[in-house]
Scaffold this motif. Structure first.
Motif, short mmCIF file in Angstrom:
data_model
loop_
_atom_site.label_atom_id
_atom_site.label_comp_id
_atom_site.label_asym_id
_atom_site.label_seq_id
_atom_site.Cartn_x
_atom_site.Cartn_y
_atom_site.Cartn_z
N LEU A 160 -14.84 47.38 -3.99
CA LEU A 160 -14.98 46.11 -3.27
C LEU A 160 -16.00 45.21 -3.95
N SER A 161 -17.11 45.81 -4.39
CA SER A 161 -18.15 45.03 -5.06
C SER A 161 -17.62 44.43 -6.37
N ASP A 162 -16.86 45.22 -7.12
CA ASP A 162 -16.27 44.72 -8.36
C ASP A 162 -15.31 43.56 -8.08
N TYR A 163 -14.50 43.72 -7.03
CA TYR A 163 -13.54 42.67 -6.66
C TYR A 163 -14.28 41.39 -6.26
N ARG A 164 -15.33 41.55 -5.49
CA ARG A 164 -16.11 40.39 -5.04
C ARG A 164 -16.71 39.65 -6.23
N SER A 165 -17.28 40.40 -7.18
CA SER A 165 -17.89 39.78 -8.35
C SER A 165 -16.86 39.10 -9.24
N ALA A 166 -15.72 39.78 -9.42
CA ALA A 166 -14.69 39.25 -10.32
C ALA A 166 -14.10 37.94 -9.81
N HIS A 167 -14.08 37.77 -8.49
CA HIS A 167 -13.48 36.57 -7.90
C HIS A 167 -14.53 35.56 -7.44
N GLY A 168 -15.79 35.81 -7.73
CA GLY A 168 -16.85 34.85 -7.40
C GLY A 168 -17.01 34.62 -5.92
N THR B 142 -14.72 38.37 1.12
CA THR B 142 -14.00 39.34 0.30
C THR B 142 -12.90 40.03 1.09
N LEU B 143 -13.24 40.52 2.27
CA LEU B 143 -12.25 41.25 3.06
C LEU B 143 -11.18 40.31 3.61
N THR B 144 -11.57 39.08 3.97
CA THR B 144 -10.58 38.11 4.44
C THR B 144 -9.57 37.81 3.36
N ALA C 295 3.44 36.09 0.08
CA ALA C 295 4.75 36.58 -0.39
C ALA C 295 4.85 38.10 -0.21
N GLY C 296 4.28 38.60 0.88
CA GLY C 296 4.43 40.01 1.19
C GLY C 296 3.47 40.94 0.49
N ALA C 297 2.56 40.42 -0.34
CA ALA C 297 1.60 41.27 -1.04
C ALA C 297 0.20 40.70 -0.93
N PRO C 298 -0.83 41.55 -0.83
CA PRO C 298 -2.20 41.04 -0.77
C PRO C 298 -2.58 40.33 -2.05
N ARG C 299 -3.40 39.31 -1.94
CA ARG C 299 -3.89 38.61 -3.13
C ARG C 299 -4.90 39.47 -3.88
#
Length: 213
Positions: A185-193, A200-202, A209-213
């Motif tokens: 989660l931390s990596d995802y948060r950093s990668a997407h600013g 992040t969770l929102t 289109a049926g898949a999480p961003r």
């Protein structure tokens, strides 16, 4: 031989606790006239979910615990909420005393998951008491067990529990996650600013289109 009874007058939030907690206001009585010096009481607090009804809005939060509504007649059973204990003061005749009831927000705990699912009404509780009674004797103290069948049913308003939780987690809560999940989660948060865990969770929960961003 002492004859002790314990009743629960009410349950209230503990305004001074460092973590979410309730206090059971007990009423103790001893009918033989013995001078009680102290009561070392232990208590098992159980939730009896079969003693109340549930609305359609509450149903989704109860599926993990009891399955689909059509199965509830066979799957809803009493379950343990907490163990607690205290040394209660001495008295003669009757007295009032407090029994601490520590709580947790943790969704992994069955009792918390159940309480979070309730929209209102009351929580059907069963207090099962045990322990030791110390009284005056001819040559000092006399010791006797708290009767094994000493119990008391009490319906606690859901709002009382929510007030205790909201004192410590106003408008928020927390989830216990595995270290590896937190790292990802931390990596995802950093990668997407992203600037917050809520953001992040929102974003992860947003479906495109049926898949999480």
């Amino acid at each position: 031989m002492t004859h002790l009874t314990i009743a629960v007058d009410r349950v209230v939030p503990d305004a001074y606790a460092a973590a979410p907690a309730l206090v059971a206001k007990l009423r103790l009585a001893e009918s033989t006239g013995a001078a009680v010096r102290a009561v070392a009481v232990r208590c098992q607090v159980r939730i009896e979910p079969q003693r109340r009804s549930y609305t359609a809005d509450e149903e989704p939060g109860l599926i993990d615990l009891f399955g689909a509504r059509e199965r509830w007649s066979t799957t809803i059973h009493p379950f343990l909420w907490m163990h607690t204990s205290s040394v209660l003061p001495g008295f003669r005749g009757s007295c009032e005393a407090d029994l601490p009831m520590p709580c947790t927000y943790d969704f992994e705990v069955v009792g918390s998951k159940y309480l979070h699912a309730l929209a209102g009404g009351a929580v059907p509780l069963l207090f099962l008491f045990s322990g030791t009674v110390f009284t005056d004797g001819g040559n000092g103290f006399q010791v006797a067990p708290v009767p094994w069948d000493l119990e008391f049913r009490y319906s606690m308003p859901v709002a009382v529990w929510r007030e205790s939780i909201d004192r410590h987690f106003p408008g928020a809560g927390w989830l216990r996650l595995d270290h590896e999940v937190i790292r990802r989660l931390s990596d995802y948060r950093s990668a997407h600013g992203l600037t917050s865990w809520d953001e992040t969770l929102t974003r992860l929960l947003t479906v495109d289109a049926g898949a999480p961003r």
